[in-house]
Design a protein around this motif. Structure first.
Motif, PDB file in Angstrom:
ATOM      1  N   VAL A  24     -53.986 -15.061  -6.010  1.00 53.16           N
ATOM      2  CA  VAL A  24     -54.047 -16.524  -5.968  1.00 53.16           C
ATOM      3  C   VAL A  24     -52.645 -17.098  -5.842  1.00 53.16           C
ATOM      4  O   VAL A  24     -51.671 -16.494  -6.284  1.00 53.16           O
ATOM      5  CB  VAL A  24     -54.733 -17.110  -7.227  1.00 53.16           C
ATOM      6  N   ASN A  25     -52.571 -18.275  -5.212  1.00 52.12           N
ATOM      7  CA  ASN A  25     -51.299 -18.972  -5.219  1.00 52.12           C
ATOM      8  C   ASN A  25     -51.276 -19.899  -6.425  1.00 52.12           C
ATOM      9  O   ASN A  25     -52.309 -20.303  -6.934  1.00 52.12           O
ATOM     10  CB  ASN A  25     -51.067 -19.724  -3.900  1.00 52.12           C
ATOM     11  N   TYR A  26     -50.075 -20.197  -6.910  1.00 57.94           N
ATOM     12  CA  TYR A  26     -49.931 -21.044  -8.092  1.00 57.94           C
ATOM     13  C   TYR A  26     -48.674 -21.886  -7.926  1.00 57.94           C
ATOM     14  O   TYR A  26     -47.901 -21.707  -7.004  1.00 57.94           O
ATOM     15  CB  TYR A  26     -49.844 -20.186  -9.364  1.00 57.94           C
ATOM     16  N   GLY A  27     -48.483 -22.815  -8.816  1.00 57.10           N
ATOM     17  CA  GLY A  27     -47.262 -23.600  -8.841  1.00 57.10           C
ATOM     18  C   GLY A  27     -47.439 -25.042  -8.430  1.00 57.10           C
ATOM     19  O   GLY A  27     -46.563 -25.853  -8.642  1.00 57.10           O
ATOM     20  N   PHE A  72     -55.555  -7.055 -18.543  1.00 55.64           N
ATOM     21  CA  PHE A  72     -54.854  -7.076 -17.268  1.00 55.64           C
ATOM     22  C   PHE A  72     -54.421  -5.646 -16.980  1.00 55.64           C
ATOM     23  O   PHE A  72     -53.521  -5.124 -17.624  1.00 55.64           O
ATOM     24  CB  PHE A  72     -53.631  -8.003 -17.313  1.00 55.64           C
ATOM     25  N   ASN A  73     -55.069  -5.005 -16.029  1.00 58.78           N
ATOM     26  CA  ASN A  73     -54.681  -3.649 -15.645  1.00 58.78           C
ATOM     27  C   ASN A  73     -53.369  -3.687 -14.869  1.00 58.78           C
ATOM     28  O   ASN A  73     -52.586  -2.749 -14.916  1.00 58.78           O
ATOM     29  CB  ASN A  73     -55.767  -2.996 -14.796  1.00 58.78           C
ATOM     30  N   ASN A  74     -53.167  -4.769 -14.154  1.00 58.64           N
ATOM     31  CA  ASN A  74     -51.941  -4.991 -13.387  1.00 58.64           C
ATOM     32  C   ASN A  74     -51.808  -6.498 -13.229  1.00 58.64           C
ATOM     33  O   ASN A  74     -52.786  -7.184 -12.931  1.00 58.64           O
ATOM     34  CB  ASN A  74     -52.043  -4.289 -12.035  1.00 58.64           C
ATOM     35  N   PHE A  75     -50.608  -7.019 -13.416  1.00 55.21           N
ATOM     36  CA  PHE A  75     -50.366  -8.460 -13.315  1.00 55.21           C
ATOM     37  C   PHE A  75     -49.015  -8.631 -12.634  1.00 55.21           C
ATOM     38  O   PHE A  75     -47.985  -8.360 -13.242  1.00 55.21           O
ATOM     39  CB  PHE A  75     -50.364  -9.081 -14.712  1.00 55.21           C
ATOM     40  N   VAL A  76     -49.033  -9.018 -11.372  1.00 52.85           N
ATOM     41  CA  VAL A  76     -47.811  -9.134 -10.592  1.00 52.85           C
ATOM     42  C   VAL A  76     -47.609 -10.589 -10.218  1.00 52.85           C
ATOM     43  O   VAL A  76     -48.529 -11.230  -9.684  1.00 52.85           O
ATOM     44  CB  VAL A  76     -47.893  -8.263  -9.306  1.00 52.85           C
ATOM     45  N   VAL A  77     -46.423 -11.096 -10.484  1.00 51.58           N
ATOM     46  CA  VAL A  77     -46.085 -12.480 -10.155  1.00 51.58           C
ATOM     47  C   VAL A  77     -44.985 -12.469  -9.111  1.00 51.58           C
ATOM     48  O   VAL A  77     -43.929 -11.875  -9.316  1.00 51.58           O
ATOM     49  CB  VAL A  77     -45.608 -13.250 -11.406  1.00 51.58           C
ATOM     50  N   GLN A  78     -45.232 -13.112  -7.970  1.00 50.62           N
ATOM     51  CA  GLN A  78     -44.212 -13.257  -6.921  1.00 50.62           C
ATOM     52  C   GLN A  78     -43.685 -14.675  -7.061  1.00 50.62           C
ATOM     53  O   GLN A  78     -44.432 -15.642  -6.930  1.00 50.62           O
ATOM     54  CB  GLN A  78     -44.840 -13.012  -5.539  1.00 50.62           C
ATOM     55  N   LYS A  79     -42.401 -14.782  -7.352  1.00 52.74           N
ATOM     56  CA  LYS A  79     -41.779 -16.106  -7.560  1.00 52.74           C
ATOM     57  C   LYS A  79     -41.054 -16.563  -6.324  1.00 52.74           C
ATOM     58  O   LYS A  79     -40.541 -15.834  -5.561  1.00 52.74           O
ATOM     59  CB  LYS A  79     -40.805 -16.046  -8.733  1.00 52.74           C
ATOM     60  N   THR A  89     -48.230 -22.380 -14.274  1.00 53.23           N
ATOM     61  CA  THR A  89     -46.899 -22.755 -13.814  1.00 53.23           C
ATOM     62  C   THR A  89     -45.981 -21.552 -13.993  1.00 53.23           C
ATOM     63  O   THR A  89     -46.321 -20.604 -14.715  1.00 53.23           O
ATOM     64  CB  THR A  89     -46.340 -23.936 -14.627  1.00 53.23           C
ATOM     65  N   GLU A  90     -44.849 -21.597 -13.364  1.00 48.11           N
ATOM     66  CA  GLU A  90     -43.901 -20.492 -13.499  1.00 48.11           C
ATOM     67  C   GLU A  90     -43.498 -20.302 -14.962  1.00 48.11           C
ATOM     68  O   GLU A  90     -43.367 -19.182 -15.442  1.00 48.11           O
ATOM     69  CB  GLU A  90     -42.662 -20.747 -12.637  1.00 48.11           C
ATOM     70  N   GLY A 122     -46.617 -16.009 -22.803  1.00 50.35           N
ATOM     71  CA  GLY A 122     -47.362 -16.803 -21.838  1.00 50.35           C
ATOM     72  C   GLY A 122     -48.476 -16.005 -21.184  1.00 50.35           C
ATOM     73  O   GLY A 122     -49.595 -16.500 -21.005  1.00 50.35           O
ATOM     74  N   LYS A 123     -48.201 -14.759 -20.850  1.00 48.33           N
ATOM     75  CA  LYS A 123     -49.230 -13.902 -20.255  1.00 48.33           C
ATOM     76  C   LYS A 123     -50.337 -13.605 -21.264  1.00 48.33           C
ATOM     77  O   LYS A 123     -51.514 -13.566 -20.911  1.00 48.33           O
ATOM     78  CB  LYS A 123     -48.608 -12.609 -19.737  1.00 48.33           C
TER      79      LYS A 123
END
Length: 182
Positions: free
Chosen positions: A44-47, A175-182, A92-93, A101-102
């Protein structure tokens, strides 16, 4: 000859499927604790609007304490995916940049998933029956309306200490995997 061969293959496939159909054909779930993966992974996209595109990729699993709850969770996976997409895309970031936060997102998502599952089952979060178990058309319309309200609701976000767990079919979210692209 090809037509006869195709018919033979279709007939054999049908015959092999009969034992599955006769046994109920539903999902086979072991009694006891079950882990149900949400596949494929959510991206998903966020921000929010106006910010550069940012993405979250989340692979997660839900835990159910017994077979009945596992079947309920598996039956409503589309609803659960929808809730998770809404929750993750509203982050949000700042809210996902720390381990706290996670953890908040994990607990909040579990609570929101259980609220949605309880409402679909005809129960309110406070434990009172909402009457959705009736089979008339108005009850069905009410259930659809309530499901839409669950999706569109934007509750005030409490702090991690104030977050109240909601007991429901899903007992935990991982969360087996949680990747955030900033």
């Amino acid at each position: 000859m090809k037509v006869v061969l195709k018919r033979l293959v279709v007939w054999m496939a049908g015959m092999l499927a009969l034992p599955v159909l006769a046994s109920g054909g539903g999902p086979k779930v072991a009694e006891g604790v079950n882990y149900i993966p949400l596949t494929p992974a959510l991206v998903v996209n966020y921000g929010g609007p106006g910010s550069k595109p940012r993405y979250i990729k989340a692979e997660l699993s839900l835990r159910a304490e017994n077979a009945e709850n596992a079947v309920e969770v598996m039956h409503h996976l589309p609803l659960i995916r929808d809730r998770m997409i809404s929750i993750l895309s509203s982050q949000t970031e700042e809210s996902i940049s720390t381990p706290e936060g996670k953890e908040y997102v994990r607990l909040y998502a579990l609570s929101e998933i259980n609220k949605a599952l309880l409402q679909v089952q005809g129960h309110s979060v406070d434990g009172h029956d909402t009457g959705h178990s009736k089979t008339n058309g108005s009850a069905k319309a009410s259930a659809v309306s309530d499901a839409a309200e669950v999706k569109d609701a934007k509750p005030a976000v409490p702090s991690l200490a104030d977050l109240k767990p909601v007991k429901g079919p899903a007992s935990d979210l991982f969360f087996n995997n949680f990747v955030v692209q900033k």
